[in-house]
Motif scaffolding. Structure first.
Motif, PDB file in Angstrom:
ATOM      1  N   GLY A  68       0.829  -1.194   0.000  1.00 49.03           N
ATOM      2  CA  GLY A  68       0.000   0.000   0.000  1.00 49.03           C
ATOM      3  C   GLY A  68       0.862   1.241   0.000  1.00 49.03           C
ATOM      4  O   GLY A  68       2.088   1.171  -0.122  1.00 49.03           O
ATOM      5  N   SER A  69       0.214   2.346   0.172  1.00 43.36           N
ATOM      6  CA  SER A  69       0.934   3.615   0.201  1.00 43.36           C
ATOM      7  C   SER A  69       1.739   3.719   1.491  1.00 43.36           C
ATOM      8  O   SER A  69       1.506   2.990   2.456  1.00 43.36           O
ATOM      9  CB  SER A  69      -0.053   4.780   0.121  1.00 43.36           C
ATOM     10  N   LYS A  70       2.665   4.660   1.522  1.00 43.19           N
ATOM     11  CA  LYS A  70       3.454   4.885   2.729  1.00 43.19           C
ATOM     12  C   LYS A  70       2.541   5.268   3.880  1.00 43.19           C
ATOM     13  O   LYS A  70       2.737   4.813   5.015  1.00 43.19           O
ATOM     14  CB  LYS A  70       4.516   5.962   2.494  1.00 43.19           C
ATOM     15  N   LEU A  71       1.525   6.052   3.620  1.00 44.04           N
ATOM     16  CA  LEU A  71       0.581   6.450   4.658  1.00 44.04           C
ATOM     17  C   LEU A  71      -0.120   5.230   5.263  1.00 44.04           C
ATOM     18  O   LEU A  71      -0.229   5.121   6.489  1.00 44.04           O
ATOM     19  CB  LEU A  71      -0.451   7.429   4.090  1.00 44.04           C
ATOM     20  N   GLN A  72      -0.580   4.310   4.427  1.00 44.33           N
ATOM     21  CA  GLN A  72      -1.243   3.101   4.928  1.00 44.33           C
ATOM     22  C   GLN A  72      -0.265   2.227   5.704  1.00 44.33           C
ATOM     23  O   GLN A  72      -0.596   1.695   6.756  1.00 44.33           O
ATOM     24  CB  GLN A  72      -1.866   2.302   3.779  1.00 44.33           C
ATOM     25  N   PHE A  73       0.933   2.074   5.170  1.00 46.62           N
ATOM     26  CA  PHE A  73       1.935   1.272   5.865  1.00 46.62           C
ATOM     27  C   PHE A  73       2.250   1.883   7.224  1.00 46.62           C
ATOM     28  O   PHE A  73       2.323   1.172   8.230  1.00 46.62           O
ATOM     29  CB  PHE A  73       3.214   1.144   5.024  1.00 46.62           C
ATOM     30  N   ASP A  74       2.431   3.201   7.275  1.00 45.55           N
ATOM     31  CA  ASP A  74       2.729   3.876   8.543  1.00 45.55           C
ATOM     32  C   ASP A  74       1.587   3.704   9.536  1.00 45.55           C
ATOM     33  O   ASP A  74       1.812   3.497  10.721  1.00 45.55           O
ATOM     34  CB  ASP A  74       3.021   5.359   8.317  1.00 45.55           C
ATOM     35  N   ARG A  75       0.356   3.790   9.061  1.00 47.72           N
ATOM     36  CA  ARG A  75      -0.817   3.604   9.940  1.00 47.72           C
ATOM     37  C   ARG A  75      -0.824   2.209  10.536  1.00 47.72           C
ATOM     38  O   ARG A  75      -1.012   2.026  11.743  1.00 47.72           O
ATOM     39  CB  ARG A  75      -2.093   3.856   9.140  1.00 47.72           C
ATOM     40  N   LEU A  76      -0.621   1.192   9.706  1.00 46.45           N
ATOM     41  CA  LEU A  76      -0.606  -0.183  10.204  1.00 46.45           C
ATOM     42  C   LEU A  76       0.588  -0.440  11.105  1.00 46.45           C
ATOM     43  O   LEU A  76       0.466  -1.103  12.141  1.00 46.45           O
ATOM     44  CB  LEU A  76      -0.607  -1.176   9.043  1.00 46.45           C
ATOM     45  N   ASN A  77       1.728   0.071  10.734  1.00 48.94           N
ATOM     46  CA  ASN A  77       2.924  -0.109  11.551  1.00 48.94           C
ATOM     47  C   ASN A  77       2.718   0.520  12.928  1.00 48.94           C
ATOM     48  O   ASN A  77       3.054  -0.089  13.951  1.00 48.94           O
ATOM     49  CB  ASN A  77       4.142   0.485  10.852  1.00 48.94           C
ATOM     50  N   SER A  78       2.169   1.712  12.950  1.00 48.19           N
ATOM     51  CA  SER A  78       1.899   2.390  14.218  1.00 48.19           C
ATOM     52  C   SER A  78       0.928   1.579  15.068  1.00 48.19           C
ATOM     53  O   SER A  78       1.120   1.413  16.276  1.00 48.19           O
ATOM     54  CB  SER A  78       1.331   3.789  13.955  1.00 48.19           C
ATOM     55  N   TYR A  79      -0.106   1.047  14.456  1.00 44.56           N
ATOM     56  CA  TYR A  79      -1.082   0.226  15.180  1.00 44.56           C
ATOM     57  C   TYR A  79      -0.400  -0.997  15.788  1.00 44.56           C
ATOM     58  O   TYR A  79      -0.595  -1.306  16.963  1.00 44.56           O
ATOM     59  CB  TYR A  79      -2.208  -0.212  14.238  1.00 44.56           C
ATOM     60  N   ILE A  80       0.401  -1.681  15.001  1.00 44.98           N
ATOM     61  CA  ILE A  80       1.053  -2.909  15.472  1.00 44.98           C
ATOM     62  C   ILE A  80       2.073  -2.605  16.565  1.00 44.98           C
ATOM     63  O   ILE A  80       2.144  -3.303  17.576  1.00 44.98           O
ATOM     64  CB  ILE A  80       1.681  -3.681  14.292  1.00 44.98           C
ATOM     65  N   VAL A  81       2.855  -1.549  16.395  1.00 37.39           N
ATOM     66  CA  VAL A  81       3.845  -1.168  17.416  1.00 37.39           C
ATOM     67  C   VAL A  81       3.140  -0.842  18.729  1.00 37.39           C
ATOM     68  O   VAL A  81       3.548  -1.326  19.798  1.00 37.39           O
ATOM     69  CB  VAL A  81       4.713   0.018  16.931  1.00 37.39           C
ATOM     70  N   LYS A  82       2.086  -0.042  18.668  1.00 37.80           N
ATOM     71  CA  LYS A  82       1.346   0.308  19.883  1.00 37.80           C
ATOM     72  C   LYS A  82       0.709  -0.924  20.507  1.00 37.80           C
ATOM     73  O   LYS A  82       0.704  -1.086  21.731  1.00 37.80           O
ATOM     74  CB  LYS A  82       0.288   1.360  19.586  1.00 37.80           C
ATOM     75  N   TYR A  83       0.191  -1.798  19.685  1.00 35.85           N
ATOM     76  CA  TYR A  83      -0.415  -3.040  20.177  1.00 35.85           C
ATOM     77  C   TYR A  83       0.628  -3.871  20.920  1.00 35.85           C
ATOM     78  O   TYR A  83       0.370  -4.353  22.025  1.00 35.85           O
ATOM     79  CB  TYR A  83      -0.996  -3.839  19.001  1.00 35.85           C
TER      80      TYR A  83
END
Length: 96
Positions: A75-90
């Motif tokens: 996906g786009s960098k924005l989508q990747f960053d959103r998912l990465n942030s979610y997973i890191v916080k999780y």
């Protein structure tokens, strides 16, 4: 590896019900030792409800290593960053 386009498998990415749809697909792939390339369009907004019942539930049941073995994100960098942030916080909250 099976390619999946998120907007083709869910009606929206804002509800728990649609999150369960994605979770079931991820779970089936994991159980069958298949890999998924999940394509997320730059026009898709994923709510926390959707993420909690899809990726969060998968992480709860199978863990981060199984997620990495089963799912690749395109996906786009924005989508990747959103998912990465979610997973890191999780992961930070889960191990606390």
């Amino acid at each position: 590896m099976k390619n999946l386009i998120l907007k083709d498998i869910v009606k929206n990415s804002s509800s728990n019900e649609e999150g369960i749809v994605l979770f079931n697909i991820l779970q089936e792939a994991c159980i069958n030792h298949n890999k998924i390339l999940l394509e997320i369009g730059s026009d898709i907004s994923m709510s926390s409800s959707f993420l909690n019942t899809s990726i969060g539930e998968f992480l709860d049941q199978y863990g981060f290593l199984k997620f990495k073995e089963t799912v690749q994100i395109k996906g786009s960098k924005l989508q990747f960053d959103r998912l990465n942030s979610y997973i890191v916080k999780y992961r930070e909250l889960y191990t606390a």
